[in-house]
Design an enzyme around this catalytic site. Structure first.
Site, PDB file in Angstrom:
ATOM      1  CB  SER A 140     -25.905  -3.028  36.847  1.00 26.22           C
ATOM      2  OG  SER A 140     -26.911  -2.596  35.981  1.00 26.22           O
ATOM      3  CB  ALA A 152     -26.025 -13.045  28.701  1.00 25.10           C
ATOM      4  CE1 TYR A 153     -24.146  -6.174  33.029  1.00 28.30           C
ATOM      5  CE2 TYR A 153     -26.321  -5.680  33.847  1.00 28.30           C
ATOM      6  CZ  TYR A 153     -24.975  -5.429  33.837  1.00 28.30           C
ATOM      7  OH  TYR A 153     -24.445  -4.441  34.624  1.00 28.30           O
TER       8      TYR A 153
END
Length: 153
Positions: A140, A152-153
């Site tokens: 992503s 966090a992602y």
């Protein structure tokens, strides 16, 4: 018309909806035997039913070793080989700043998004070597963009 993936076996995780569903559909259209894995068993079954024959639905928690090992064994038991592992399963939660992210949320995200790639590769490795297969990982741009609410992602 020649099918690009005829006689190939593709194992795709997170295929119960979204990008995974669309990829599974494309693999099947190109003649592949497709193993559709998802944590949501009914979503995996619905995807598999929509793709026709030579499709296997598997419930799997990609962040848990025993579940991934069983998934790979199921694919090998059904199709006898694995030519492609497509690591597609992922979560985007929590959608909040780092200081509001709990340790459990942090661990869950990394278990699903990172550890799963290690686990699927580990357990499918011998089959991929035998078939001279491939590993695909869905990624992503959120990691490149770095929005504040996806620390966090």
């Amino acid at each position: 018309m020649s099918k690009l993936l005829k006689k190939k076996v593709v194992l795709i995780t997170g295929a119960g909806q979204g990008i995974g569903f669309e990829c599974a559909k494309a693999y099947a259209a190109e003649g592949a035997k497709v193993a559709v894995a998802d944590i949501n068993a009914s979503a995996a079954k619905e995807t598999a039913a929509s793709l026709g024959s030579d499709v296997l639905a598997i419930q799997c928690d990609v962040g848990k070793s025993a579940s991934v090992e069983a998934m790979v064994a199921s694919v090998l038991g059904e199709f006898g080989r694995i030519d492609v592992v497509h690591n597609n399963a992922g979560i985007a939660n929590p959608s909040k700043p780092l200081h509001e992210t709990s340790e459990e949320e942090w661990d869950d995200l990394h278990r699903v998004n990172l550890k799963s790639v290690y686990l699927t590769t580990r357990f499918a490795f011998d089959a991929l070597v035998e078939s001279k297969g491939n590993i695909l990982n869905t990624a992503s741009l959120v990691g490149q963009i770095g929005p504040a609410n996806h620390a966090a992602y």
